[in-house]
Scaffold this motif. Structure first.
Motif, PDB file in Angstrom:
ATOM      1  N   VAL A   1      -0.550  -2.123 -11.358  1.00 50.87           N
ATOM      2  CA  VAL A   1      -1.834  -2.741 -11.713  1.00 50.87           C
ATOM      3  C   VAL A   1      -2.652  -1.777 -12.568  1.00 50.87           C
ATOM      4  CG1 VAL A   1      -3.998  -3.659 -10.822  1.00 50.87           C
ATOM      5  CG2 VAL A   1      -1.853  -4.239  -9.682  1.00 50.87           C
ATOM      6  N   MET A   2      -2.662  -0.505 -12.189  1.00 49.97           N
ATOM      7  CA  MET A   2      -3.396   0.476 -12.995  1.00 49.97           C
ATOM      8  C   MET A   2      -2.824   0.573 -14.408  1.00 49.97           C
ATOM      9  SD  MET A   2      -4.231   3.690 -10.509  1.00 49.97           S
ATOM     10  CE  MET A   2      -5.563   3.575  -9.281  1.00 49.97           C
ATOM     11  N   LEU A   3      -1.511   0.390 -14.532  1.00 52.43           N
ATOM     12  CA  LEU A   3      -0.856   0.571 -15.826  1.00 52.43           C
ATOM     13  C   LEU A   3      -1.017  -0.623 -16.758  1.00 52.43           C
ATOM     14  CD1 LEU A   3       2.347   2.349 -14.510  1.00 52.43           C
ATOM     15  CD2 LEU A   3       0.791   3.286 -16.225  1.00 52.43           C
ATOM     16  N   GLN A   4      -1.586  -1.716 -16.240  1.00 53.32           N
ATOM     17  CA  GLN A   4      -1.777  -2.882 -17.103  1.00 53.32           C
ATOM     18  C   GLN A   4      -2.703  -2.507 -18.266  1.00 53.32           C
ATOM     19  OE1 GLN A   4      -3.272  -5.896 -14.459  1.00 53.32           O
ATOM     20  NE2 GLN A   4      -1.357  -6.056 -13.314  1.00 53.32           N
ATOM     21  N   GLN A   5      -2.204  -2.567 -19.466  1.00 56.54           N
ATOM     22  CA  GLN A   5      -2.985  -2.277 -20.671  1.00 56.54           C
ATOM     23  C   GLN A   5      -3.590  -0.885 -20.655  1.00 56.54           C
ATOM     24  OE1 GLN A   5      -3.469  -4.929 -23.430  1.00 56.54           O
ATOM     25  NE2 GLN A   5      -1.532  -4.885 -22.331  1.00 56.54           N
TER      26      GLN A   5
END
Length: 389
Positions: free
Chosen positions: A49-53
């Motif tokens: 989730v943190m790595l999204q975009q």
DNA sequence: CAATCGTGGTT
DNA sequence: TAACCAAGATT
């Protein structure tokens, strides 16, 4: 003359060859990342989730702090939302944090705290879309589900010389199925991450290192000399300019903060009282109108303090910041969305980067006033998320 | 489908 | 420097 069955078999062999080379390459050149030192589904979930975009280098410190603060799913589920937003402060796309928090509570109440391992249940979790579901299922559970992110779209578009716009769902579907057909049995976790690492370190958007690529011989885009033109992607629109006004309202050395609505831009985060300034009116008039709407009192707008510009993905804020007095002489009671904050308490409030920029500008301008001297604002800034300047 | 939703780094 | 881009999801 070959029949369709032979072509299919040929293609299957080619896919297996590509997958094998990718796995071999990943074994030697895969990156060592914090979330790759575990297979705990909660850890994988948070990282995805943190790595999204968001870039890996940006995520790493947030991920480390998050795991120290919320070591388990239960710890996250039991935390107040304000604390969760605070941990996310500066990372952007704040609905990710609120969705993750809500989904964590869902997993605790509905699944006894164990992240489900079936696609339907995982996909129903808030903030978990097609990519993140595939990533959790493959990386944490080694289930054979594609995880198609921007890297994979680019790698596959080049590998198969796909010239359709990768923003189109139809194109994404084609690519997803190509990945699915290529996945080696029992190696889903490594294979998906190999594709992403190849995209991140070799098959980069610009200046790809084709000479180091383990699947160059199989790459149709490379063979045709079209790597530079792939993938095809529509152009981003110019951000829309928005005039904003904001007020520094002080009382007994405290600064008035308001919380943004629970939906939309920067939802649930805190800011100086203010809002959009309709065009055609003076900023002072606009600020009086905005403060009337928020507090239902007349405001005396004082000196102009600073201007701050901040660009988002789809709009640009031009903020004009003024000193203001409410009433005057009338009490503004605190509510859940309205607080008088002492300088040393600023660090407890989740503030978006744009608001930290406003505070920094006020500090830079040495804005006079009780509780707003430079030292207090600086300590409040560095009391939150530490960041190099 | 297209717009919305942040921020920081790179070219 | 302006544009582009980064392990996307939601409405």
């Amino acid at each position: 003359m070959r029949n369709p069955g032979q072509d299919e078999q040929q293609e299957r062999r080619r896919a297996a060859e590509i997958a094998g080379r990718l796995l071999e390459w990943y074994g030697r050149h895969g990156r060592d990342l914090p979330w790759r030192r575990t297979r705990d589904p909660y850890h994988i979930w948070v990282s995805e989730v943190m790595l999204q975009q968001t870039r890996v280098e940006t995520v790493i410190p947030y991920y480390e702090r998050w795991m120290a603060q919320f070591p388990t799913l239960e710890a996250l589920a039991g935390a107040p939302e304000e604390q969760v937003l605070k941990a996310w402060e500066g990372l952007g796309y704040y609905s990710r944090a609120r969705n993750l928090h809500q989904a964590a509570r869902e997993v605790v109440s509905r699944y006894g705290g164990s992240v489900p391992d079936d696609p339907e249940a995982v996909s129903r979790l808030k903030g978990v879309g097609p990519y993140t579901a595939g990533a959790i299922l493959s990386i944490a559970f080694n289930r054979p589900v594609p995880a198609v992110d921007g890297n994979v779209l680019r790698v596959i578009a080049r590998l198969y010389a796909i010239a359709d716009d990768i923003a189109l769902p139809a194109t994404r579907k084609v690519i997803t199925e190509l990945v699915r057909a290529m996945m080696p049995a029992g190696r889903s976790a490594d294979f998906n991450q190999a594709l992403m690492d190849l995209g991140a370190t070799i098959c980069t958007p610009r200046s790809p290192r084709c000479l180091l690529c383990p699947v160059r011989e199989a790459c149709e885009g490379f063979r045709a000399g079209r790597v530079g033109g792939l993938p095809v992607k529509g152009k981003a629109r110019a951000p829309r300019p928005v005039e904003r006004v904001a007020a520094v309202v002080e009382q007994d050395g405290r600064l008035l903060l308001t919380r943004r609505p629970p939906d939309g831009l920067l939802a649930g985060l805190w800011e100086l009282p203010g809002g959009d300034a309709p065009p055609g009116r003076s900023p002072e008039d606009a600020l009086r109108a905005v403060l009337w709407d928020a507090f239902r009192v007349e405001a005396v707008v004082g000196e102009h303090l600073v201007d701050v510009t901040h660009a988002f993905t789809h709009l640009v804020w031009y903020i004009r910041c003024y000193r203001a007095e409410l009433g005057p002489g009338c009490e503004i009671p605190e509510t859940p969305d309205r607080r008088w904050v002492a300088p040393e308490e600023l660090k407890d409030y989740p503030l978006p980067t744009v608001q930290r920029k406003v505070l920094a500008a006020l500090h830079e301008a040495r804005t006079p006033g009780v509780g707003l001297n430079g030292r207090d604002i600086r300590s409040a800034e560095t009391g939150g998320v530490m960041r190099e300047r």
